[in-house]
Motif scaffolding. Structure first.
Motif, PDB file in Angstrom:
ATOM      1  N   ILE B  13       5.489  -2.330  19.425  1.00  0.00           N
ATOM      2  CA  ILE B  13       4.905  -2.630  18.127  1.00  0.00           C
ATOM      3  C   ILE B  13       3.618  -1.830  17.981  1.00  0.00           C
ATOM      4  CG2 ILE B  13       3.896  -4.428  16.690  1.00  0.00           C
ATOM      5  CD1 ILE B  13       5.661  -6.404  18.224  1.00  0.00           C
ATOM      6  N   ALA B  14       3.509  -1.116  16.863  1.00  0.00           N
ATOM      7  CA  ALA B  14       2.293  -0.343  16.629  1.00  0.00           C
ATOM      8  C   ALA B  14       1.162  -1.303  16.301  1.00  0.00           C
ATOM      9  CB  ALA B  14       2.505   0.626  15.483  1.00  0.00           C
ATOM     10  N   LYS B  15       0.073  -1.155  17.018  1.00  0.00           N
ATOM     11  CA  LYS B  15      -1.072  -2.027  16.784  1.00  0.00           C
ATOM     12  C   LYS B  15      -2.047  -1.294  15.899  1.00  0.00           C
ATOM     13  CE  LYS B  15      -3.854  -4.879  19.466  1.00  0.00           C
ATOM     14  NZ  LYS B  15      -4.521  -5.178  20.733  1.00  0.00           N
ATOM     15  N   ARG B  16      -2.583  -1.978  14.927  1.00  0.00           N
ATOM     16  CA  ARG B  16      -3.449  -1.317  13.973  1.00  0.00           C
ATOM     17  C   ARG B  16      -4.722  -2.105  13.817  1.00  0.00           C
ATOM     18  NH1 ARG B  16      -0.904   0.178   8.230  1.00  0.00           N
ATOM     19  NH2 ARG B  16      -2.514  -1.234   7.528  1.00  0.00           N
ATOM     20  N   ASP B  17      -5.828  -1.381  13.751  1.00  0.00           N
ATOM     21  CA  ASP B  17      -7.085  -2.060  13.462  1.00  0.00           C
ATOM     22  C   ASP B  17      -7.052  -2.501  12.011  1.00  0.00           C
ATOM     23  OD1 ASP B  17      -7.884  -1.534  15.984  1.00  0.00           O
ATOM     24  OD2 ASP B  17      -8.925   0.338  15.475  1.00  0.00           O
ATOM     25  N   PRO B  18      -7.754  -3.577  11.698  1.00  0.00           N
ATOM     26  CA  PRO B  18      -7.706  -4.075  10.319  1.00  0.00           C
ATOM     27  C   PRO B  18      -8.428  -3.148   9.352  1.00  0.00           C
ATOM     28  CG  PRO B  18      -9.245  -5.342  11.637  1.00  0.00           C
ATOM     29  CD  PRO B  18      -8.548  -4.427  12.567  1.00  0.00           C
ATOM     30  N   GLY B  19      -8.077  -3.267   8.066  1.00  0.00           N
ATOM     31  CA  GLY B  19      -8.799  -2.563   7.002  1.00  0.00           C
ATOM     32  C   GLY B  19      -8.372  -1.126   6.810  1.00  0.00           C
ATOM     33  N   LEU B  20      -9.027  -0.478   5.881  1.00  0.00           N
ATOM     34  CA  LEU B  20      -8.705   0.891   5.512  1.00  0.00           C
ATOM     35  C   LEU B  20      -8.948   1.848   6.679  1.00  0.00           C
ATOM     36  CD1 LEU B  20      -7.842   2.736   3.187  1.00  0.00           C
ATOM     37  CD2 LEU B  20     -10.250   3.006   2.623  1.00  0.00           C
ATOM     38  N   ARG B  21     -10.041   1.605   7.379  1.00  0.00           N
ATOM     39  CA  ARG B  21     -10.354   2.475   8.509  1.00  0.00           C
ATOM     40  C   ARG B  21      -9.247   2.456   9.533  1.00  0.00           C
ATOM     41  NH1 ARG B  21     -15.894   2.016  11.662  1.00  0.00           N
ATOM     42  NH2 ARG B  21     -14.960   3.419  13.174  1.00  0.00           N
ATOM     43  N   GLY B  22      -8.748   1.244   9.757  1.00  0.00           N
ATOM     44  CA  GLY B  22      -7.652   1.098  10.711  1.00  0.00           C
ATOM     45  C   GLY B  22      -6.415   1.844  10.257  1.00  0.00           C
ATOM     46  N   ALA B  23      -6.164   1.777   8.935  1.00  0.00           N
ATOM     47  CA  ALA B  23      -4.971   2.426   8.385  1.00  0.00           C
ATOM     48  C   ALA B  23      -5.063   3.944   8.554  1.00  0.00           C
ATOM     49  CB  ALA B  23      -4.821   2.069   6.908  1.00  0.00           C
ATOM     50  N   VAL B  24      -6.256   4.477   8.287  1.00  0.00           N
ATOM     51  CA  VAL B  24      -6.452   5.918   8.432  1.00  0.00           C
ATOM     52  C   VAL B  24      -6.345   6.325   9.901  1.00  0.00           C
ATOM     53  CG1 VAL B  24      -8.084   7.809   8.140  1.00  0.00           C
ATOM     54  CG2 VAL B  24      -7.852   6.081   6.356  1.00  0.00           C
ATOM     55  N   LYS B  25      -6.967   5.517  10.731  1.00  0.00           N
ATOM     56  CA  LYS B  25      -6.943   5.807  12.164  1.00  0.00           C
ATOM     57  C   LYS B  25      -5.520   5.826  12.702  1.00  0.00           C
ATOM     58  CE  LYS B  25      -8.939   3.855  16.150  1.00  0.00           C
ATOM     59  NZ  LYS B  25      -9.650   2.654  16.633  1.00  0.00           N
ATOM     60  N   SER B  26      -4.694   4.900  12.168  1.00  0.00           N
ATOM     61  CA  SER B  26      -3.333   4.790  12.698  1.00  0.00           C
ATOM     62  C   SER B  26      -2.479   5.987  12.328  1.00  0.00           C
ATOM     63  CB  SER B  26      -2.686   3.497  12.206  1.00  0.00           C
ATOM     64  OG  SER B  26      -2.288   3.656  10.872  1.00  0.00           O
ATOM     65  N   LEU B  27      -2.934   6.774  11.356  1.00  0.00           N
ATOM     66  CA  LEU B  27      -2.187   7.969  11.005  1.00  0.00           C
ATOM     67  C   LEU B  27      -2.242   9.000  12.133  1.00  0.00           C
ATOM     68  CD1 LEU B  27      -3.118   8.607   7.271  1.00  0.00           C
ATOM     69  CD2 LEU B  27      -0.931   7.892   8.183  1.00  0.00           C
ATOM     70  N   PHE B  28      -3.354   8.993  12.856  1.00  0.00           N
ATOM     71  CA  PHE B  28      -3.538  10.009  13.895  1.00  0.00           C
ATOM     72  C   PHE B  28      -3.272   9.472  15.294  1.00  0.00           C
ATOM     73  CE2 PHE B  28      -6.339  10.805  10.320  1.00  0.00           C
ATOM     74  CZ  PHE B  28      -5.869  12.052   9.938  1.00  0.00           C
ATOM     75  N   TYR B  29      -3.597   8.229  15.466  1.00  0.00           N
ATOM     76  CA  TYR B  29      -3.545   7.702  16.816  1.00  0.00           C
ATOM     77  C   TYR B  29      -3.037   6.275  16.763  1.00  0.00           C
ATOM     78  CZ  TYR B  29      -5.338   5.713  21.150  1.00  0.00           C
ATOM     79  OH  TYR B  29      -5.441   5.059  22.343  1.00  0.00           O
ATOM     80  N   ARG B  30      -1.982   6.004  17.492  1.00  0.00           N
ATOM     81  CA  ARG B  30      -1.456   4.648  17.449  1.00  0.00           C
ATOM     82  C   ARG B  30      -1.441   4.040  18.833  1.00  0.00           C
ATOM     83  NH1 ARG B  30       3.492   4.352  13.155  1.00  0.00           N
ATOM     84  NH2 ARG B  30       2.353   5.364  11.483  1.00  0.00           N
ATOM     85  N   LYS B  31      -1.869   2.823  18.876  1.00  0.00           N
ATOM     86  CA  LYS B  31      -1.763   2.089  20.128  1.00  0.00           C
ATOM     87  C   LYS B  31      -0.494   1.264  20.051  1.00  0.00           C
ATOM     88  CE  LYS B  31      -5.951   0.346  20.822  1.00  0.00           C
ATOM     89  NZ  LYS B  31      -6.940  -0.667  21.095  1.00  0.00           N
TER      90      LYS B  31
END
Lengths: 262, 341
Positions: B13-31
């Motif tokens: 399961i891709a883990k994402r930080d909350p909020g817009l920042r998290g969404a942008v971050k998940s585009l490049f790097y996914r935990k």
């Protein structure tokens, strides 16, 4: 094989169930035909030809292209939504191939549409709107062959885009973009010869002109002789290529589904 | 019929930080986080068994079923249904299984029920004669006659579910997976559906794997239950057995002549509790006790000594309460687990 024929048959029956929708659709096509006709009549009011195309040739091209475009878009929407709402899982529990089933249903759709929509409206166009028959019977036959290939290419392209629903969330955007690109590059809006040289060169290497432009250009005599046969040859290459690509992408998607659980 | 060894399924399961920042971050790097939905379970189900497969939401039930139907590939372990590995031969497996998913329809939305069945006949390549016989039988048992001409989208939930059930059994599958087949239905339809399932099992020896939250379904249909919690099997055995293992809790309802000033008699204080009274039935007193502490007869006689009893009913130990208790234990485990974190 029998089961797929049955799917096509049932789809025709479903069509019969929505007759109000059908009449609304027919009416809107009729309106579009009228708009096209009067628009080009105005354009041609003080000249007799554009890029070597007469008024009759132009309306013939535009109206035939309009009909063909309706057959070119396939069952992509159906597939994409099946994927999105998760029903693809149930489909996979059935002893048939989902893509083949969808294509069979699509054929059913198109047969009915041809009989109830395109044929009567086409005859109307011949009688009242100066649409002409192909110049020779050979180009008529080649047109039919080329049109079938165009529909084949369009359907596969549609399905290819739909499979992307496994990876993307914004389906609607994808559909709108596909629709725009196809109607522009396929030559469904205006004949590609009206575009600048460089644009024509680019579209020569894209699959879109094989969907609408090639068959209609053969019909209206823009493409003749060796040129026409070469164009049909390139259609064949695209058809095979897209078919192969579809198979590969589908099996990748299936692996993804069965491993990650959609 | 169904053989499962050490079956496990892990999801990433891709883990994402909350909020817009998290969404942008998940585009490049996914935990990624691994979730073990099923952790090495073993099942052995014989032909023509009817097994209840139960567990709380998210326990791993659907994941298991998906692996059995071939929709999911297991991370490790072995699955065999009717001698076939489902995820390797999905289409072959598909032709002799049937399924009902209470929350999704499998019939064809726009066409009448009869046409749907005709289509299924072709899909499963059912011989015409067998098809006619089976359909005639189902129409009688499930009372489908008035529904056959109606498009599926116009059916009520109960009508649709009867039709779905017939569709799942139409090709006489060897195994049928029923996922909450009675969800949202009224009692009369539930009863009809249960008796249909039992009848199919008796006549064709169909193996049935039933998942449900309705314990009445389980008690009436299955001889055996498998309880799964947090991806592991926590119970596999007969219903009788689990009742005697966990089902020492009993409830007796008393109707007293005068219950206004009811207090539990002294002698019972150590062994029994009074359940909260129901609004609409204030004369009814329900007493719960464990049969290890006191026998039912003893309790009744003590009550009769103190009060004038008009009527009484002894409730059978319900599998429902038992499972609740087991879930409860599982839940507690989870809570402790989180505290450790």
């Amino acid at each position: 094989m029998r089961k797929y024929i049955e799917f096509a048959r049932v789809q025709m029956q479903v069509h019969a169930a929505y007759s109000a929708w059908f009449w609304a659709n027919t009416f809107s096509v009729l309106l579009r035909m009228l708009v096209i006709y009067f628009f080009w009549k105005a354009v041609y009011s003080n000249r007799s030809e554009i890029e070597g195309m007469s008024f009759d040739g132009m309306t013939t091209y535009i109206i035939i292209a309009m009909f063909l475009q309706m057959f070119v878009s396939g069952v992509g929407r159906e597939l994409a939504h099946t994927i999105k709402d998760g029903n693809v899982a149930i489909e996979l529990m059935r002893p048939y191939h989902l893509i083949t089933r969808l294509i069979a249903m699509d054929i059913g759709d198109k047969v009915i549409y041809f009989i109830r929509g395109a044929l009567p409206l086409g005859i109307l166009a011949f009688v009242f709107m100066d649409v002409t028959l192909p110049s020779t019977w050979q180009s008529g036959v080649l047109f039919l062959l080329s049109a079938l290939m165009g529909i084949w290419i369009g359907t596969f392209f549609d399905l290819l885009i739909a499979i992307l629903a496994f990876w993307t969330i914004n389906l609607w955007g994808l559909e709108v973009m596909k629709e725009a690109v196809v109607s522009f590059f396929s030559g469904a809006l205006v004949p590609l010869i009206l575009f600048p040289e460089w644009f024509q060169t680019i579209s020569l290497f894209l699959p879109f002109q094989a969907m609408v432009y090639v068959p209609v250009a053969i019909y209206t005599g823009i493409l003749t002789g060796t040129e026409a046969w070469l164009a049909v040859g390139s259609q064949l290459i695209w058809a095979v290529l897209l078919f192969g690509l579809l198979r590969v992408l589908w099996s990748v998607a299936m692996k993804k589904v069965t491993i990650f659980g959609g | 019929m169904i053989e499962v060894h050490n079956l496990a399924k892990h999801y990433k399961i891709a883990k994402r930080d909350p909020g817009l920042r998290g969404a942008v971050k998940s585009l490049f790097y996914r935990k990624y986080e691994t979730k073990e939905a099923v952790k090495g379970i073993n099942l052995h189900i014989e032909a023509s068994e009817m097994v209840g497969y139960i567990g709380a939401n998210g326990a791993g039930k659907s994941t298991t079923i998906k692996m059995l139907t071939g929709i999911l590939t297991p991370t490790s372990g072995e699955v065999k249904v009717n001698g076939i590995v489902p995820y390797e031969n999905r289409k072959q497996n598909a032709s002799h299984i049937g399924a009902v998913f209470g929350q999704r329809t499998q019939l064809f939305w726009d066409i009448p029920v009869r046409e749907s069945y005709e289509l299924l006949k072709h899909i499963y390549e059912i011989p015409q004669k067998q098809y006619e016989e089976t359909l005639a039988e189902f129409v009688e048992v499930l009372h489908l006659e008035p529904l056959l001409g109606i498009p599926v989208r116009q059916l009520s939930l109960g009508q649709k579910m009867r039709c779905e059930l017939a569709a799942a059994f139409l090709h006489r599958p060897k195994v049928v997976y029923l996922d909450e087949p009675t969800i949202g239905l009224d009692v009369a339809v539930k009863v009809r559906i249960r008796s249909f399932i039992k009848q199919m099992n008796a006549r064709y020896g169909t193996t049935v794997l039933l998942t449900t939250h309705d314990m009445q379904d389980i008690e009436e249909i299955c001889q055996r239950i498998i309880i799964i919690d947090d991806g592991s099997v926590i119970y596999d055995g007969s219903i009788q057995n689990i009742k005697s293992q966990f089902g020492d809790k009993r409830v007796i309802h008393f109707e007293l002549e005068n219950s206004d000033n009811f207090i539990l008699p002294q002698e019972l204080a150590h062994a029994a509790q009074v359940l909260p009274r129901e609004e609409e039935d204030l004369h009814k007193i329900s007493i719960t006790f464990s049969s290890r502490d006191i026998s039912g007869a003893e309790l009744i006689s003590i009550m009769m000594n103190h009060y004038t009893v008009a009527d009484l009913t002894i409730a059978d130990p319900k599998i429902e309460t038992i499972v609740e208790e087991i879930y409860g234990r599982g839940m507690k485990k989870e809570v402790q687990h989180e505290e450790v974190h």
